[in-house]
Design a protein around this motif. Sequence first.
Motif, PDB file in Angstrom:
ATOM      1  N   LEU A 148       0.613  -0.908   0.365  1.00  0.00           N
ATOM      2  CA  LEU A 148       0.132   0.039  -0.044  1.00  0.00           C
ATOM      3  C   LEU A 148       0.800   1.009  -0.016  1.00  0.00           C
ATOM      4  O   LEU A 148       0.722   2.220  -0.781  1.00  0.00           O
ATOM      5  CB  LEU A 148      -0.985  -0.327   1.073  1.00  0.00           C
ATOM      6  N   ALA A 149       2.043   1.960   1.108  1.00  0.00           N
ATOM      7  CA  ALA A 149       2.889   1.875   0.573  1.00  0.00           C
ATOM      8  C   ALA A 149       3.480   2.414  -0.623  1.00  0.00           C
ATOM      9  O   ALA A 149       3.816   3.335  -1.194  1.00  0.00           O
ATOM     10  CB  ALA A 149       3.765   2.021   2.248  1.00  0.00           C
ATOM     11  N   MET A 150       3.785   1.556  -1.584  1.00  0.00           N
ATOM     12  CA  MET A 150       4.334   1.853  -2.849  1.00  0.00           C
ATOM     13  C   MET A 150       2.981   2.965  -3.063  1.00  0.00           C
ATOM     14  O   MET A 150       3.294   2.944  -4.585  1.00  0.00           O
ATOM     15  CB  MET A 150       4.798   0.046  -3.855  1.00  0.00           C
ATOM     16  N   LEU A 151       2.056   2.063  -3.506  1.00  0.00           N
ATOM     17  CA  LEU A 151       0.802   2.704  -4.674  1.00  0.00           C
ATOM     18  C   LEU A 151       0.908   3.744  -4.069  1.00  0.00           C
ATOM     19  O   LEU A 151       0.158   4.612  -5.279  1.00  0.00           O
ATOM     20  CB  LEU A 151      -0.323   1.218  -4.479  1.00  0.00           C
ATOM     21  N   ALA A 152       0.887   4.136  -3.013  1.00  0.00           N
ATOM     22  CA  ALA A 152       0.740   5.828  -2.422  1.00  0.00           C
ATOM     23  C   ALA A 152       1.765   6.322  -3.316  1.00  0.00           C
ATOM     24  O   ALA A 152       1.532   7.870  -3.283  1.00  0.00           O
ATOM     25  CB  ALA A 152       0.766   5.572  -1.023  1.00  0.00           C
ATOM     26  N   THR A 153       2.714   6.400  -3.422  1.00  0.00           N
ATOM     27  CA  THR A 153       3.766   6.660  -4.383  1.00  0.00           C
ATOM     28  C   THR A 153       2.986   7.772  -5.744  1.00  0.00           C
ATOM     29  O   THR A 153       3.546   8.336  -6.343  1.00  0.00           O
ATOM     30  CB  THR A 153       4.967   6.798  -4.386  1.00  0.00           C
ATOM     31  N   ARG A 154       2.447   6.720  -6.036  1.00  0.00           N
ATOM     32  CA  ARG A 154       1.702   6.445  -7.849  1.00  0.00           C
ATOM     33  C   ARG A 154       3.039   6.296  -8.560  1.00  0.00           C
ATOM     34  O   ARG A 154       2.683   6.601  -9.928  1.00  0.00           O
ATOM     35  CB  ARG A 154       0.922   8.296  -7.889  1.00  0.00           C
ATOM     36  N   ARG A 155       3.829   5.912  -8.672  1.00  0.00           N
ATOM     37  CA  ARG A 155       5.009   4.994  -9.409  1.00  0.00           C
ATOM     38  C   ARG A 155       4.344   4.475  -9.600  1.00  0.00           C
ATOM     39  O   ARG A 155       3.452   3.732  -9.630  1.00  0.00           O
ATOM     40  CB  ARG A 155       6.584   5.660  -8.439  1.00  0.00           C
ATOM     41  N   ALA A 156       5.518   3.803 -10.685  1.00  0.00           N
ATOM     42  CA  ALA A 156       5.362   2.378 -11.736  1.00  0.00           C
ATOM     43  C   ALA A 156       5.405   1.445 -10.339  1.00  0.00           C
ATOM     44  O   ALA A 156       5.817   1.511 -10.384  1.00  0.00           O
ATOM     45  CB  ALA A 156       5.491   2.298 -12.815  1.00  0.00           C
ATOM     46  N   VAL A 157       4.061   0.521  -9.829  1.00  0.00           N
ATOM     47  CA  VAL A 157       4.480  -0.599  -9.331  1.00  0.00           C
ATOM     48  C   VAL A 157       4.066  -1.765  -9.619  1.00  0.00           C
ATOM     49  O   VAL A 157       3.613  -2.721 -10.493  1.00  0.00           O
ATOM     50  CB  VAL A 157       3.637  -0.277  -7.939  1.00  0.00           C
ATOM     51  N   LEU A 158       4.900  -3.227  -9.396  1.00  0.00           N
ATOM     52  CA  LEU A 158       4.866  -4.201  -9.942  1.00  0.00           C
ATOM     53  C   LEU A 158       3.712  -5.205  -8.316  1.00  0.00           C
ATOM     54  O   LEU A 158       4.619  -5.241  -7.860  1.00  0.00           O
ATOM     55  CB  LEU A 158       5.525  -5.472 -10.781  1.00  0.00           C
ATOM     56  N   LEU A 159       2.619  -5.404  -8.564  1.00  0.00           N
ATOM     57  CA  LEU A 159       2.593  -6.584  -7.376  1.00  0.00           C
ATOM     58  C   LEU A 159       2.724  -8.220  -7.495  1.00  0.00           C
ATOM     59  O   LEU A 159       1.908  -7.813  -8.636  1.00  0.00           O
ATOM     60  CB  LEU A 159       1.055  -6.100  -6.549  1.00  0.00           C
TER      61      LEU A 159
END
Length: 490
Positions: free
Chosen positions: A333-344
Amino acid sequence: MTPGSALASTALLRVAQMVEADRATIAAGTPGVDLMHSAGAAVVREIVQRWSVRPVVVLCGPGNNGGDGFVVAYGLAAAGWPVRIALQGSREQLVGDAKFHAARWSGPVETLAPAAVGDAELVVDALFGSGLSRALDRNAAQTLAAAAQRSVPLIAVDVPSGVMGDTGESLGAVATACTVTFARKKPGHVLMPGRDLCGDIVVADIGMPPSVLAGLAADTWENDPSLWQRDLPRLEAGGNKFSRGHALLFGGYPMTGAARMAARAAARAGAGLTSIAVAEVALPIYAGALTSIMVRPLSRPEDVAHLLADSRYTALLIGPGAGVNETTRARALAMLATRRAVLLDADAISVFADRPAALSEAIKGPCILTPHEGEFARLFDAAGDKLRRARAAAQASGAIIVLKGADTVIAAPDGRAVVNTNAPASLATAGSGDVLGGIMLGLMAQGMNAFLAAAAGVWLHGAAAADFGPGLLAEDLPDLLPGVFRRLGS
């Protein structure tokens, strides 16, 4: 990626779209009987190229697919092949273009039955095309099964009878040596199990105007470099490691191999820098196994926030070996909050099984989810065909969905989808999915669009595995990528 001439040959057209293409071609001045003749003639050409002269039985259905079969029969007979026809129904029931071409067959017409296979050494399946929406009736299924039981090679017209053209589902089909389809492939040609049942697929030009095909607004493609190659990150003479992006992964413990393979794949995919953040207890393991990959220890709770506050990290990944726990969820969730490119991936998907809405609400920027079927079913509706499910999940979540498998589907929230077909069976080995995630991460770190990075990553992953051949281990894959990139560049 938008529809256009550069993508035309890889477009997958639904059955309804091909019906519209037929209608528009006829309206533009090509008679339907000519289209049917061109289709049957294309099958004849393929037969003559593949097999020597031998006894043939053409199995004809009651519709246009059967009409194609009559063209095949009299074309082969004119070339000196011994040909018989077995028809479902009667000649009197045929209408339109099929009736026209049936009238050009001067030989006898047998009743469709398993015994009709007889002494044939080649069977042409012209029973039902891709428009069939029900299971094969018992007689048709038993006739095809009789050919399969005798190991007589089959060649199918359009699709093997019983394969659903839009989904690849089989409702009584048997495997063919070759399938000849027309103008464009359909989803059923590339989705499993249809792809396996089709054998070699030949796409024949039957004279449909390019303008007709281009006007069909394709939204589904077979994965191919022509879709994304011009968007691959390029090395610039004046570039440096910082301009090539910085990929950041969170490494698991005690399962450390998955994240290490993903990090190496990100670097091989071109990320200028790759860092992996790990619990302090795991630092010796990661640091001892990695050289060009930087290892960042997470010693204090605030270290994660400090890392993510650094805008120099251009793409982020969590999941491989992370564990299904609250820590993984919080970091995702913290990664997604950055609004940068994220891969889960992996555990970072499964950790939201009890609250999938929280994941969808958190996705505000570019995001790729890479579930296999089991992980997908924990978050999304698992009913329906693979294309439909992946599209619905992408729309619901706002993420690019990479639904993995032999026929991996990449779906975007706007409805675009790509089906991959180049993955060899050797990729069914532990850790290969972790490498796939790393490849996509490396491409996104360099600024590549998430949907295109997903499609490119899946294709590159398959090409690398095919280069290695049998005996593949997941850790072999990252070091095979440079060879694939060289071929693409040349």
